[in-house]
Design a protein around this motif. Sequence first.
Motif, PDB file in Angstrom:
ATOM      1  N   LEU A 105      -3.075   2.549  -5.664  1.00  0.00           N
ATOM      2  CA  LEU A 105      -2.157   3.667  -5.920  1.00  0.00           C
ATOM      3  C   LEU A 105      -0.720   3.177  -6.024  1.00  0.00           C
ATOM      4  N   LEU A 121      -7.488   1.201  -1.708  1.00  0.00           N
ATOM      5  CA  LEU A 121      -7.043   2.397  -2.424  1.00  0.00           C
ATOM      6  C   LEU A 121      -5.529   2.507  -2.407  1.00  0.00           C
ATOM      7  N   GLY A 122      -4.920   2.258  -1.268  1.00  0.00           N
ATOM      8  CA  GLY A 122      -3.467   2.313  -1.169  1.00  0.00           C
ATOM      9  C   GLY A 122      -2.792   1.280  -2.046  1.00  0.00           C
ATOM     10  N   LYS A 123      -3.377   0.085  -2.141  1.00  0.00           N
ATOM     11  CA  LYS A 123      -2.819  -0.953  -2.996  1.00  0.00           C
ATOM     12  C   LYS A 123      -2.914  -0.566  -4.470  1.00  0.00           C
ATOM     13  N   TYR A 159       2.408  15.066  -0.238  1.00  0.00           N
ATOM     14  CA  TYR A 159       3.431  14.473  -1.113  1.00  0.00           C
ATOM     15  C   TYR A 159       3.881  15.429  -2.215  1.00  0.00           C
ATOM     16  N   SER A 211       0.839  -1.201   0.000  1.00  0.00           N
ATOM     17  CA  SER A 211       0.000   0.000   0.000  1.00  0.00           C
ATOM     18  C   SER A 211       0.870   1.246   0.000  1.00  0.00           C
ATOM     19  N   ARG A 212       0.510   2.218  -0.811  1.00  0.00           N
ATOM     20  CA  ARG A 212       1.237   3.477  -0.874  1.00  0.00           C
ATOM     21  C   ARG A 212       0.252   4.642  -0.903  1.00  0.00           C
ATOM     22  N   TYR A 213       0.583   5.702  -0.207  1.00  0.00           N
ATOM     23  CA  TYR A 213      -0.153   6.973  -0.217  1.00  0.00           C
ATOM     24  C   TYR A 213      -1.517   6.892   0.468  1.00  0.00           C
ATOM     25  N   ALA A 214      -1.982   5.686   0.784  1.00  0.00           N
ATOM     26  CA  ALA A 214      -3.266   5.525   1.474  1.00  0.00           C
ATOM     27  C   ALA A 214      -3.309   4.116   2.055  1.00  0.00           C
ATOM     28  N   THR A 215      -4.372   3.798   2.729  1.00  0.00           N
ATOM     29  CA  THR A 215      -4.511   2.461   3.306  1.00  0.00           C
ATOM     30  C   THR A 215      -5.569   1.662   2.561  1.00  0.00           C
ATOM     31  N   ILE A 265      -1.316  14.399  -4.183  1.00  0.00           N
ATOM     32  CA  ILE A 265      -1.850  13.853  -2.938  1.00  0.00           C
ATOM     33  C   ILE A 265      -1.345  14.710  -1.776  1.00  0.00           C
ATOM     34  N   HIS A 266      -2.232  15.020  -0.870  1.00  0.00           N
ATOM     35  CA  HIS A 266      -1.883  15.902   0.252  1.00  0.00           C
ATOM     36  C   HIS A 266      -0.689  15.347   1.026  1.00  0.00           C
TER      37      HIS A 266
END
Length: 563
Positions: free
Chosen positions: A257, A253-255, A495, A246-250, A492-493
């Motif tokens: 992204l 959605l994170g997966k 980043y 997961s990146r940038y979120a959990t 993304i907020h």
Amino acid sequence: MYCLCCFPDNQTMTVNPKDSKVQTLKIDVNADASDIESLSSKYSRQDIEDASEIFHYENKLSSKLNARLIGMIALVGVFGTGLFLSSGGTLHTTGPVGMLLGYVLVGTVVGASQVCQTEVSCLYPATSSYVAHAEHFVDRALGFAIGIVSTYSAIVPGELAAVSVIMTYWSDINPALWISIFGAVIIATNSYNVKWYGEIEFFFGILKILLCAGLILTGLIIDLGGVPGQERLGFRYWKNPGPFASRYATGSLGKFLGFWKAVNSIVYSFGGVQSIAMLAGETEHPRRAIHRAAKRVFFRVFLIYIMMIFVLSLIVPFNDEVIAKPNGTASGSPWVRAISLAGIKVLPHIINAVVLTSALSAANLSIIKSSRTIYALAIKKQLPKIFLKVNKHGLPYIAVIFASCFIPLAYMAVNHTSANVFSWFQNITSSVLLCDWIVISINHIAMHRAMKAQGYTREDLPYTFIIGAYAGHYSLFFSVLFLLTGGFPVFIHGYWDFAQFFSAYFVIPLALVFFVFGKLYFKTKLLKPTEVKLKPLFYDVEIRPEPAFGKLKGWDWIALLWG
């Protein structure tokens, strides 16, 4: 001068016997009167004169490359430092299954782009391929814009700077020395005869194929517990830490992204496939050579990539800290990390040596790409005529000299502060690859529109693929999508990073500026489908028939590795 075997009034032009290129055309000057009459009824004198003009400067280049060398040059261009060094970062970003799916997705887009380029190049085999095609099928300004942007990306000697970093794995000598030595080697390779370049890349290609085979075998041995004292891994790392990162979120959605971020980095691993048609003007029997190389090389590349990525996903966990921060040498390679975890000590040096050849190959390819693009633009009268000069071996030496003048920029890597700035600008050039794919797709679509408007069908093309009718739209859609979303993390907020934003999107306004400048300076307009000169191209296909490849016998079957 280009050989014209017949005119509507059944006249025959005189051919200069000293023109070595004309001798390779093998025009049937003893053709039956019925054959001449048939050509006369299909093509006007203007069509024949247009064909002469289109291929005039192509015929001044050497034809020393063959299908064997073209195929291996493409393999060398694809299997670069990205596969051996940067794949660890991709694994860290998206996880094992995400990385595998990413390579499959991007592979289909690359395959469609390859189909587009091959079909157009087999009809119009031209130096710098899609640059010349853009002017012929779409708009002179488009050819000028993509030519300048592609040349800009190619003349930045990032690969030569990478060589100095790779050498630090063995030596603490000032990187400037390695830049000087290997810079001289690259210039020497490209400054006499194109066949030198082809044979050197053929040798490097053999090394890469052996390395790929060795890594796949080694990875399977490690995974299946074949290393003494090491237990069997199986699919352990797919379960823990898991199939996706997961990146940038959990959550989901994170997966996603993380997967999409990896997709945009995977794009650049396939860039060298386009080199197949780049040297069409210097290839013996270019149509058949390009078609076979494109068809076979892509499947080999795709198969080897998927096999290597699959094996890599089994032997290194995506949360390993070493692969998350590669340093440009073998010590940061995910393959070396896996080998180190297994307790094997010799292979890292071998991998670093082959990665060194990869960087040199990429630097060589940059000189080839930039010099041939400059030559192609000079053919179209968009750069000075001096770039059209060739030596006795048919090599455009003025264009090569100009491209080589930018090699000293690699010395910026000697200073750490300058190296950071240089790396920043180097990232800008990566987006040019997607612009190339977009233009290749547009050229293919424009060719089909022109063929439909002028009464031609796909059966009239010298070489086609089953998916050719749809490949252009598929490749265009995903290439545009990849380009527009290449720097999405900056939105993304938390980043935001101006350097990443600039490197991801600067190429878009840059290309638009050159396109508008070309429109205004050359006073061009978009070609209507009925205005595209198709007849001269089909005429050239008919008067330059190319013999079929012979059947493989005995040891000839080994040629399937590169042919």
